[in-house]
Design a protein around this motif. Structure first.
Motif, PDB file in Angstrom:
ATOM      1  N   SER A  11       0.835  -1.196   0.000  1.00  0.00           N
ATOM      2  CA  SER A  11       0.000   0.000   0.000  1.00  0.00           C
ATOM      3  C   SER A  11       0.873   1.250   0.000  1.00  0.00           C
ATOM      4  O   SER A  11       1.963   1.261   0.575  1.00  0.00           O
ATOM      5  CB  SER A  11      -0.883  -0.002   1.248  1.00  0.00           C
ATOM      6  N   GLU A  13      -0.220   3.824   1.462  1.00  0.00           N
ATOM      7  CA  GLU A  13      -0.739   4.553   2.619  1.00  0.00           C
ATOM      8  C   GLU A  13      -0.348   3.959   3.968  1.00  0.00           C
ATOM      9  O   GLU A  13      -0.654   4.540   4.997  1.00  0.00           O
ATOM     10  CB  GLU A  13      -2.265   4.631   2.510  1.00  0.00           C
ATOM     11  N   THR A  14       0.311   2.800   3.972  1.00  0.00           N
ATOM     12  CA  THR A  14       0.683   2.168   5.240  1.00  0.00           C
ATOM     13  C   THR A  14       2.171   1.845   5.257  1.00  0.00           C
ATOM     14  O   THR A  14       2.831   1.797   4.219  1.00  0.00           O
ATOM     15  CB  THR A  14      -0.130   0.874   5.490  1.00  0.00           C
ATOM     16  N   SER A  15       2.672   1.583   6.449  1.00  0.00           N
ATOM     17  CA  SER A  15       4.092   1.277   6.608  1.00  0.00           C
ATOM     18  C   SER A  15       4.398  -0.148   6.164  1.00  0.00           C
ATOM     19  O   SER A  15       3.503  -0.980   6.002  1.00  0.00           O
ATOM     20  CB  SER A  15       4.495   1.434   8.073  1.00  0.00           C
ATOM     21  N   VAL A  18       3.036  -2.718   8.659  1.00  0.00           N
ATOM     22  CA  VAL A  18       1.596  -2.962   8.530  1.00  0.00           C
ATOM     23  C   VAL A  18       1.331  -3.855   7.317  1.00  0.00           C
ATOM     24  O   VAL A  18       0.557  -4.811   7.389  1.00  0.00           O
ATOM     25  CB  VAL A  18       0.817  -1.631   8.428  1.00  0.00           C
ATOM     26  N   ASP A  19       1.987  -3.562   6.202  1.00  0.00           N
ATOM     27  CA  ASP A  19       1.793  -4.369   4.995  1.00  0.00           C
ATOM     28  C   ASP A  19       2.209  -5.823   5.222  1.00  0.00           C
ATOM     29  O   ASP A  19       1.515  -6.752   4.814  1.00  0.00           O
ATOM     30  CB  ASP A  19       2.574  -3.788   3.818  1.00  0.00           C
ATOM     31  N   ARG A  22      -0.318  -7.570   7.606  1.00  0.00           N
ATOM     32  CA  ARG A  22      -1.576  -7.886   6.910  1.00  0.00           C
ATOM     33  C   ARG A  22      -1.408  -9.079   5.969  1.00  0.00           C
ATOM     34  O   ARG A  22      -2.272  -9.956   5.905  1.00  0.00           O
ATOM     35  CB  ARG A  22      -2.071  -6.665   6.138  1.00  0.00           C
TER      36      ARG A  22
END
Length: 89
Positions: A11, A13-15, A18-19, A22
């Protein structure tokens, strides 16, 4: 036949942390918050800095027995060990 490889696009929009959480959560079908801390396996902040500062960069590390590769073009792969290959999970 090689190990199964799972592909993800990071993404914007995310670090990186986080990626990764997920993607691994999806792979194991668990809530990412239930996974062990990623910081115990690798320095995501340093990896993200390298990925952003260099072109054609690849970062590879192991997390929960999975070989994770992240590229500077925001592609991430998770390679699962093959059963019976001697790889541990």
């Amino acid at each position: 036949m090689g190990p199964p490889i799972h592909y993800y696009h990071r993404s914007d929009e995310t670090s990186l942390c986080v990626d990764i959480a997920r993607a691994v959560g999806r792979l194991f079908d668990v809530d990412p918050a239930e996974l062990p801390p990623l910081a115990n396996s690798f320095d995501a902040e340093a990896a993200e800095a390298v990925l952003e500062s260099e072109s054609d960069t690849v970062v590879v590390f192991t997390y929960l027995g999975q070989r994770i590769t992240v590229t500077s073009d925001r592609v991430m792969t998770i390679e699962s060990p093959v059963a019976g290959s001697g790889a541990s999970a």
